[in-house]
Scaffold this motif. Structure first.
Motif, PDB file in Angstrom:
ATOM      1  N   SER A 126     -65.487  14.859 -49.356  1.00 40.07           N
ATOM      2  CA  SER A 126     -65.525  13.444 -48.981  1.00 40.07           C
ATOM      3  C   SER A 126     -64.431  13.109 -47.972  1.00 40.07           C
ATOM      4  O   SER A 126     -64.690  12.456 -46.952  1.00 40.07           O
ATOM      5  CB  SER A 126     -65.380  12.572 -50.229  1.00 40.07           C
ATOM      6  OG  SER A 126     -65.331  11.205 -49.882  1.00 40.07           O
ATOM      7  N   SER A 127     -63.201  13.552 -48.242  1.00 38.10           N
ATOM      8  CA  SER A 127     -62.101  13.259 -47.320  1.00 38.10           C
ATOM      9  C   SER A 127     -62.259  14.020 -46.010  1.00 38.10           C
ATOM     10  O   SER A 127     -61.900  13.517 -44.942  1.00 38.10           O
ATOM     11  CB  SER A 127     -60.758  13.582 -47.975  1.00 38.10           C
ATOM     12  OG  SER A 127     -60.666  14.949 -48.318  1.00 38.10           O
ATOM     13  N   SER A 128     -62.827  15.233 -46.082  1.00 36.31           N
ATOM     14  CA  SER A 128     -63.097  15.991 -44.860  1.00 36.31           C
ATOM     15  C   SER A 128     -64.090  15.243 -43.980  1.00 36.31           C
ATOM     16  O   SER A 128     -63.897  15.110 -42.763  1.00 36.31           O
ATOM     17  CB  SER A 128     -63.640  17.380 -45.194  1.00 36.31           C
ATOM     18  OG  SER A 128     -62.672  18.182 -45.810  1.00 36.31           O
ATOM     19  N   ALA A 129     -65.156  14.748 -44.596  1.00 30.01           N
ATOM     20  CA  ALA A 129     -66.183  14.028 -43.837  1.00 30.01           C
ATOM     21  C   ALA A 129     -65.611  12.754 -43.222  1.00 30.01           C
ATOM     22  O   ALA A 129     -65.902  12.429 -42.062  1.00 30.01           O
ATOM     23  CB  ALA A 129     -67.358  13.694 -44.744  1.00 30.01           C
ATOM     24  N   LYS A 130     -64.777  12.043 -43.981  1.00 31.77           N
ATOM     25  CA  LYS A 130     -64.182  10.804 -43.479  1.00 31.77           C
ATOM     26  C   LYS A 130     -63.283  11.086 -42.275  1.00 31.77           C
ATOM     27  O   LYS A 130     -63.335  10.374 -41.261  1.00 31.77           O
ATOM     28  CB  LYS A 130     -63.383  10.135 -44.593  1.00 31.77           C
ATOM     29  CG  LYS A 130     -62.791   8.792 -44.216  1.00 31.77           C
ATOM     30  CD  LYS A 130     -62.069   8.159 -45.392  1.00 31.77           C
ATOM     31  CE  LYS A 130     -61.459   6.821 -45.006  1.00 31.77           C
ATOM     32  NZ  LYS A 130     -60.729   6.202 -46.164  1.00 31.77           N
ATOM     33  N   THR A 131     -62.462  12.146 -42.382  1.00 34.21           N
ATOM     34  CA  THR A 131     -61.568  12.510 -41.279  1.00 34.21           C
ATOM     35  C   THR A 131     -62.358  12.968 -40.066  1.00 34.21           C
ATOM     36  O   THR A 131     -62.059  12.598 -38.928  1.00 34.21           O
ATOM     37  CB  THR A 131     -60.607  13.625 -41.733  1.00 34.21           C
ATOM     38  OG1 THR A 131     -59.830  13.151 -42.843  1.00 34.21           O
ATOM     39  CG2 THR A 131     -59.676  14.034 -40.613  1.00 34.21           C
ATOM     40  N   TYR A 132     -63.389  13.757 -40.311  1.00 31.84           N
ATOM     41  CA  TYR A 132     -64.224  14.290 -39.226  1.00 31.84           C
ATOM     42  C   TYR A 132     -64.893  13.148 -38.465  1.00 31.84           C
ATOM     43  O   TYR A 132     -64.902  13.133 -37.222  1.00 31.84           O
ATOM     44  CB  TYR A 132     -65.274  15.228 -39.823  1.00 31.84           C
ATOM     45  CG  TYR A 132     -66.057  16.035 -38.818  1.00 31.84           C
ATOM     46  CD1 TYR A 132     -65.626  17.300 -38.446  1.00 31.84           C
ATOM     47  CD2 TYR A 132     -67.233  15.557 -38.257  1.00 31.84           C
ATOM     48  CE1 TYR A 132     -66.341  18.064 -37.525  1.00 31.84           C
ATOM     49  CE2 TYR A 132     -67.953  16.296 -37.342  1.00 31.84           C
ATOM     50  CZ  TYR A 132     -67.500  17.556 -36.981  1.00 31.84           C
ATOM     51  OH  TYR A 132     -68.219  18.312 -36.072  1.00 31.84           O
ATOM     52  N   MET A 133     -65.422  12.176 -39.183  1.00 34.69           N
ATOM     53  CA  MET A 133     -66.112  11.056 -38.529  1.00 34.69           C
ATOM     54  C   MET A 133     -65.122  10.158 -37.787  1.00 34.69           C
ATOM     55  O   MET A 133     -65.456   9.593 -36.733  1.00 34.69           O
ATOM     56  CB  MET A 133     -66.914  10.264 -39.560  1.00 34.69           C
ATOM     57  CG  MET A 133     -68.158  11.011 -40.044  1.00 34.69           C
ATOM     58  SD  MET A 133     -69.246  10.052 -41.110  1.00 34.69           S
ATOM     59  CE  MET A 133     -68.281  10.021 -42.631  1.00 34.69           C
ATOM     60  N   LYS A 134     -63.902  10.040 -38.303  1.00 36.70           N
ATOM     61  CA  LYS A 134     -62.856   9.302 -37.595  1.00 36.70           C
ATOM     62  C   LYS A 134     -62.580   9.957 -36.248  1.00 36.70           C
ATOM     63  O   LYS A 134     -62.438   9.281 -35.213  1.00 36.70           O
ATOM     64  CB  LYS A 134     -61.582   9.282 -38.445  1.00 36.70           C
ATOM     65  CG  LYS A 134     -60.346   8.753 -37.732  1.00 36.70           C
ATOM     66  CD  LYS A 134     -59.121   8.928 -38.594  1.00 36.70           C
ATOM     67  CE  LYS A 134     -57.844   8.597 -37.850  1.00 36.70           C
ATOM     68  NZ  LYS A 134     -56.633   8.789 -38.684  1.00 36.70           N
ATOM     69  N   MET A 135     -62.514  11.285 -36.243  1.00 36.26           N
ATOM     70  CA  MET A 135     -62.280  12.015 -35.001  1.00 36.26           C
ATOM     71  C   MET A 135     -63.455  11.874 -34.042  1.00 36.26           C
ATOM     72  O   MET A 135     -63.273  11.683 -32.833  1.00 36.26           O
ATOM     73  CB  MET A 135     -62.013  13.490 -35.316  1.00 36.26           C
ATOM     74  CG  MET A 135     -60.708  13.737 -36.060  1.00 36.26           C
ATOM     75  SD  MET A 135     -60.467  15.494 -36.442  1.00 36.26           S
ATOM     76  CE  MET A 135     -58.829  15.461 -37.179  1.00 36.26           C
ATOM     77  N   GLN A 136     -64.659  11.975 -34.562  1.00 40.54           N
ATOM     78  CA  GLN A 136     -65.847  11.801 -33.723  1.00 40.54           C
ATOM     79  C   GLN A 136     -65.837  10.427 -33.056  1.00 40.54           C
ATOM     80  O   GLN A 136     -66.134  10.295 -31.862  1.00 40.54           O
ATOM     81  CB  GLN A 136     -67.117  11.947 -34.559  1.00 40.54           C
ATOM     82  CG  GLN A 136     -67.523  13.374 -34.872  1.00 40.54           C
ATOM     83  CD  GLN A 136     -68.839  13.440 -35.619  1.00 40.54           C
ATOM     84  OE1 GLN A 136     -69.112  12.611 -36.484  1.00 40.54           O
ATOM     85  NE2 GLN A 136     -69.654  14.430 -35.295  1.00 40.54           N
ATOM     86  N   ASN A 137     -65.482   9.412 -33.815  1.00 44.11           N
ATOM     87  CA  ASN A 137     -65.450   8.053 -33.277  1.00 44.11           C
ATOM     88  C   ASN A 137     -64.424   7.920 -32.159  1.00 44.11           C
ATOM     89  O   ASN A 137     -64.679   7.270 -31.136  1.00 44.11           O
ATOM     90  CB  ASN A 137     -65.132   7.067 -34.407  1.00 44.11           C
ATOM     91  CG  ASN A 137     -65.167   5.631 -33.936  1.00 44.11           C
ATOM     92  OD1 ASN A 137     -66.212   5.110 -33.524  1.00 44.11           O
ATOM     93  ND2 ASN A 137     -64.014   4.965 -33.991  1.00 44.11           N
ATOM     94  N   HIS A 138     -63.264   8.568 -32.355  1.00 41.29           N
ATOM     95  CA  HIS A 138     -62.239   8.527 -31.303  1.00 41.29           C
ATOM     96  C   HIS A 138     -62.751   9.183 -30.023  1.00 41.29           C
ATOM     97  O   HIS A 138     -62.552   8.652 -28.921  1.00 41.29           O
ATOM     98  CB  HIS A 138     -60.970   9.233 -31.771  1.00 41.29           C
ATOM     99  CG  HIS A 138     -59.894   9.288 -30.733  1.00 41.29           C
ATOM    100  ND1 HIS A 138     -58.953   8.287 -30.580  1.00 41.29           N
ATOM    101  CD2 HIS A 138     -59.616  10.207 -29.762  1.00 41.29           C
ATOM    102  CE1 HIS A 138     -58.154   8.588 -29.572  1.00 41.29           C
ATOM    103  NE2 HIS A 138     -58.532   9.745 -29.063  1.00 41.29           N
ATOM    104  N   LEU A 139     -63.422  10.307 -30.170  1.00 40.72           N
ATOM    105  CA  LEU A 139     -63.922  11.026 -28.997  1.00 40.72           C
ATOM    106  C   LEU A 139     -65.020  10.254 -28.265  1.00 40.72           C
ATOM    107  O   LEU A 139     -65.240  10.458 -27.070  1.00 40.72           O
ATOM    108  CB  LEU A 139     -64.454  12.397 -29.413  1.00 40.72           C
ATOM    109  CG  LEU A 139     -63.406  13.383 -29.945  1.00 40.72           C
ATOM    110  CD1 LEU A 139     -64.076  14.647 -30.469  1.00 40.72           C
ATOM    111  CD2 LEU A 139     -62.374  13.737 -28.875  1.00 40.72           C
ATOM    112  N   LEU A 140     -65.683   9.349 -28.975  1.00 41.97           N
ATOM    113  CA  LEU A 140     -66.750   8.558 -28.363  1.00 41.97           C
ATOM    114  C   LEU A 140     -66.248   7.257 -27.744  1.00 41.97           C
ATOM    115  O   LEU A 140     -66.839   6.755 -26.769  1.00 41.97           O
ATOM    116  CB  LEU A 140     -67.825   8.233 -29.405  1.00 41.97           C
ATOM    117  CG  LEU A 140     -68.702   9.394 -29.881  1.00 41.97           C
ATOM    118  CD1 LEU A 140     -69.551   8.967 -31.063  1.00 41.97           C
ATOM    119  CD2 LEU A 140     -69.577   9.905 -28.740  1.00 41.97           C
ATOM    120  N   THR A 141     -65.148   6.699 -28.284  1.00 40.12           N
ATOM    121  CA  THR A 141     -64.777   5.338 -27.912  1.00 40.12           C
ATOM    122  C   THR A 141     -63.414   5.177 -27.242  1.00 40.12           C
ATOM    123  O   THR A 141     -63.150   4.132 -26.653  1.00 40.12           O
ATOM    124  CB  THR A 141     -64.799   4.439 -29.162  1.00 40.12           C
ATOM    125  OG1 THR A 141     -63.813   4.912 -30.104  1.00 40.12           O
ATOM    126  CG2 THR A 141     -66.168   4.439 -29.826  1.00 40.12           C
TER     127      THR A 141
END
Length: 255
Positions: A126-141
């Motif tokens: 769960s924490s891995s997925a949350k961190t991963y999606m945070k990083m994805q969002n940064h790379l997009l925005t």
């Protein structure tokens, strides 16, 4: 091992000394005596302690001392996390934000946004997925997304590495992304300092500096724990004392 010397060229000696000193000061709370109230703050499981005692062929005194040390180790792990993260605020082109990211390194070619973990197995799915999606969002925005690299940096990794970080979210394996990485701490030090052996040098400098600081910090004293004494005040039988602590409101435990 070298003595009374300083061998790091990527951080000033006075800054390194200060950071080690501040880390040691964080230990002060764990040097304080643990009493029964603190020991039982999360309600100790007497059944587990009983199994531990019998299976490991120990007495309750040994098992309780081990449990006290386990509680201290949990706090100490957070202190070591403080050491690893906050050291980077002294390194060139690095900053340690109060929130958002653990470390940000603004390099010539890329900007690194870092989540740092002490050990490779401390994140659940769960924490891995949350961190991963945070990083994805940064790379997009983010404004600097064209030169951004988001990375999970692990102090105790399975091996030295700088690889794409790939995880599975909702049973779907994510595609590798070169801008989203998993990096061991030695490789991150190399990125920041340009020195492949920077982390090794840090590891060998640490015992020298810790010893030097401790010789000056005379007020660091380990207090005597009070848990066993207070358990014996409840009952001469330590197991009964533990039962009274955990099960005092349970049926049949009104001793």
């Amino acid at each position: 091992m070298y003595e009374n010397s300083y061998y790091l060229d990527f951080i000033k000696e006075e800054d390194f000394d200060l950071h080690v000193k501040n880390t040691i000061k964080e230990y002060k709370d764990t040097l304080k005596a643990i009493d029964l109230k603190k020991f039982n703050s999360n309600i100790i499981d007497p059944i587990k302690l009983l199994f531990d005692k019998e299976v490991y062929n120990k007495n309750f005194e040994e098992i309780i001392k081990f449990e006290i040390q386990r509680q201290r180790d949990k706090s100490n792990s957070n202190i070591i996390g403080y050491f690893h993260q906050n050291l980077f605020k002294y390194l060139k082109n690095c900053k340690v934000p109060k929130e958002g990211w653990d470390v940000i390194f603004l390099g010539e070619e890329n900007n690194y946004y870092i989540e740092m973990k002490n050990k490779h197995n401390t994140m659940n799915s769960s924490s891995s997925a949350k961190t991963y999606m945070k990083m994805q969002n940064h790379l997009l925005t983010s404004k600097d997304r064209d030169k951004s690299i988001c990375a999970l940096v692990e102090v105790i990794a399975k091996k030295s590495q700088n690889i794409p970080w790939v995880i599975t979210i909702d049973k779907i394996k994510q595609q590798p992304c070169e801008s989203l990485r998993r990096i061991s701490i030695d490789k991150f030090y190399e990125i920041v300092t340009g020195d492949k052996e920077a982390f090794k040098k840090l590891c060998f400098q640490l015992p020298i500096t810790i010893k030097k600081i401790l010789q000056k910090e005379k007020e660091l004293n380990i207090e005597k724990d009070k848990v066993l004494e207070e358990l014996r005040l409840i009952d001469d039988d330590i197991l009964v004392s533990l039962y009274k602590l955990a099960f005092s409101t349970y049926e049949g435990f009104s001793f």
